[in-house]
Design an enzyme around this catalytic site. Structure first.
Site, PDB file in Angstrom:
ATOM      1  N   TRP A 225       0.825  -1.208   0.000  1.00 50.69           N
ATOM      2  CA  TRP A 225       0.000   0.000   0.000  1.00 50.69           C
ATOM      3  C   TRP A 225       0.863   1.263   0.000  1.00 50.69           C
ATOM      4  CZ3 TRP A 225      -3.904   1.607  -2.125  1.00 50.69           C
ATOM      5  CH2 TRP A 225      -4.798   2.549  -1.630  1.00 50.69           C
TER       6      TRP A 225
ATOM      7  N   ARG B  41      12.244   0.253   5.063  1.00 51.34           N
ATOM      8  CA  ARG B  41      13.082  -0.193   6.178  1.00 51.34           C
ATOM      9  C   ARG B  41      14.274  -1.009   5.700  1.00 51.34           C
ATOM     10  NH1 ARG B  41      12.271  -4.572   9.568  1.00 51.34           N
ATOM     11  NH2 ARG B  41      10.297  -4.964   8.503  1.00 51.34           N
TER      12      ARG B  41
ATOM     13  N   LYS C  30      -5.074   0.747   9.010  1.00 52.40           N
ATOM     14  CA  LYS C  30      -6.410   0.514   9.544  1.00 52.40           C
ATOM     15  C   LYS C  30      -6.345  -0.424  10.743  1.00 52.40           C
ATOM     16  CE  LYS C  30      -8.306   0.855   4.837  1.00 52.40           C
ATOM     17  NZ  LYS C  30      -8.977   0.116   3.739  1.00 52.40           N
TER      18      LYS C  30
ATOM     19  N   LYS D 111     -14.154  -3.466   9.890  1.00 49.10           N
ATOM     20  CA  LYS D 111     -14.500  -4.285   8.717  1.00 49.10           C
ATOM     21  C   LYS D 111     -13.573  -5.492   8.589  1.00 49.10           C
ATOM     22  CE  LYS D 111     -10.950  -2.767   6.015  1.00 49.10           C
ATOM     23  NZ  LYS D 111     -10.056  -3.516   5.084  1.00 49.10           N
TER      24      LYS D 111
ATOM     25  N   SER E  81      -8.511 -10.211  -0.189  1.00 53.37           N
ATOM     26  CA  SER E  81      -8.628  -9.825   1.219  1.00 53.37           C
ATOM     27  C   SER E  81      -7.851 -10.782   2.115  1.00 53.37           C
ATOM     28  CB  SER E  81     -10.103  -9.807   1.640  1.00 53.37           C
ATOM     29  OG  SER E  81     -10.230  -9.718   3.044  1.00 53.37           O
ATOM     30  N   ARG E  82      -6.821 -10.281   2.776  1.00 54.45           N
ATOM     31  CA  ARG E  82      -6.017 -11.117   3.669  1.00 54.45           C
ATOM     32  C   ARG E  82      -6.833 -11.588   4.872  1.00 54.45           C
ATOM     33  NH1 ARG E  82      -2.574  -6.922   2.147  1.00 54.45           N
ATOM     34  NH2 ARG E  82      -2.738  -5.780   4.101  1.00 54.45           N
TER      35      ARG E  82
ATOM     36  N   GLU F 265      -4.618  -7.322   9.398  1.00 49.42           N
ATOM     37  CA  GLU F 265      -4.834  -6.413  10.530  1.00 49.42           C
ATOM     38  C   GLU F 265      -5.963  -6.867  11.455  1.00 49.42           C
ATOM     39  OE1 GLU F 265      -2.770  -4.153  11.222  1.00 49.42           O
ATOM     40  OE2 GLU F 265      -2.318  -2.763   9.583  1.00 49.42           O
TER      41      GLU F 265
END
Length: 330
Positions: free
Chosen positions: A11, A31, A105, A190, A253-254, A280
């Site tokens: 992202w 990083r 998120k 969500k 969607s993970r 997440e």
């Protein structure tokens, strides 16, 4: 506008590439030295976005000072449980009153703070103008310039307008609102519902079950949102219903994938170890479960997802208990 994106995942890289292609002075902080070297030499981030050529104008560095020099707008796109550490790493390079855009998120587990609360706490000395970027958006689709619409929430209307105009493109449309709390909670909750939807799909249930979870999940999101000061209308928009539908139905969607695999009997630790990117909703489920209890808000879907994730509850039993709760009006 000079803009720095913090985070070299899918992202963050996508947003930095979008900004560079729009003609902005865009810098990306990563990083890992290897990621920086690859982007500089081949214009590709093969770990997260294989096969996608990044803008030649995008600057990339592992040096916070170099990335932040002369920048007024900062996008933080790191996993939400690491957002505080990212703020702390950059605080000495951020100017007073900087615009800080959060593209992460979730809810911070240790403090139960939302993303805006973490920002205001960690960056109190510079008094940032906080904005939350959220909505139905897979990096895979945005980097391919597929039409996407998202929401930017900011109390400062001028700052929101500036970012909206700077980052909107013919394929990436940004709407604005002042309801920061509603937008950030929609983006967090969500992911929990998406795990539940994945469980239902993994158990072989049909569209009826998925539709019920999405709709009742929206109610759950709205209840907690109202208790925490969000506008219920916000949850009907892109950052609420829009993101909820995408995350509960999309194969990319993970969080849905976590639910699918749990329903097949796989262990959570094995699932997470096998994923390239962070789901997440796993940590957010624990945080939102605690928030619901703290505020006295009924969160039945969250409670069952929490039990599956952390109490080794059988997914079939969790679905049964959801369906056999006390009957009530809608």
């Amino acid at each position: 506008m000079k803009i720095a994106v913090i985070g070299g995942g899918s992202w963050g890289t996508t947003l930095a590439d979008l900004a560079a292609k729009k003609g902005l002075d865009a810098r990306l902080w990563v990083r890992e030295q290897a990621v920086m070297n690859e982007i500089r030499s081949s214009r590709e981030n093969s770990w997260y976005l294989p096969g996608r050529k990044l803008s030649d104008q995008l600057e990339v560095s592992t040096d916070p000072a170099a990335v932040a020099e002369g920048v007024s707008h900062f996008v933080f796109a790191v996993p939400c449980q690491f957002i505080r550490a990212a703020y702390q790493r950059f605080i000495k390079y951020l100017p007073k009153n900087a615009v800080v855009i959060c593209a992460s998120k979730g809810i911070e587990l240790d403090t139960l703070m939302t993303m805006s609360q973490v920002c205001q706490d960690a960056l109190a000395s510079i008094k940032p103008r906080f904005a939350m970027l959220s909505g139905p958006s897979f990096a895979y689709e945005v980097i391919r310039e597929m039409p996407t619409a998202v929401t930017l929430a900011c109390k400062d209307k001028k700052a929101a307008k500036d970012v909206q105009e700077a980052l909107s493109t013919p394929y990436f449309r940004i709407y604005t609102t002042t309801d920061v709390r509603g937008v950030e909670l929609g983006g967090a909750i969500k992911n929990i519902v998406a795990i539940a939807a994945g469980v239902a799909d993994g158990l072989g249930f049909g569209g009826d079950a998925r539709a019920a979870l999405i709709t009742r999940g929206l109610h759950e999101m709205s209840r907690l949102g109202k208790a925490m000061g969000g506008d219920r209308q916000t949850f009907m928009g892109l950052s609420g219903m829009g993101d909820l539908v995408l995350t509960c139905t999309g194969d990319l969607s993970r969080n849905r994938q976590v639910g699918l695999r749990l329903a097949k009997g796989q262990k959570l630790l094995d699932i997470l170890a096998d994923m390239k990117m962070v789901a997440e909703g796993v940590k957010t489920a624990e945080a939102v479960h605690a928030l619901g209890q703290k505020l006295g808000v009924e969160m039945p879907i969250t409670e069952q997802v929490y039990a599956i994730l952390y109490k080794d509850k059988d997914p079939s039993k969790a679905v049964y208990e959801l369906m056999t709760r006390d009957l009530k009006d809608e």
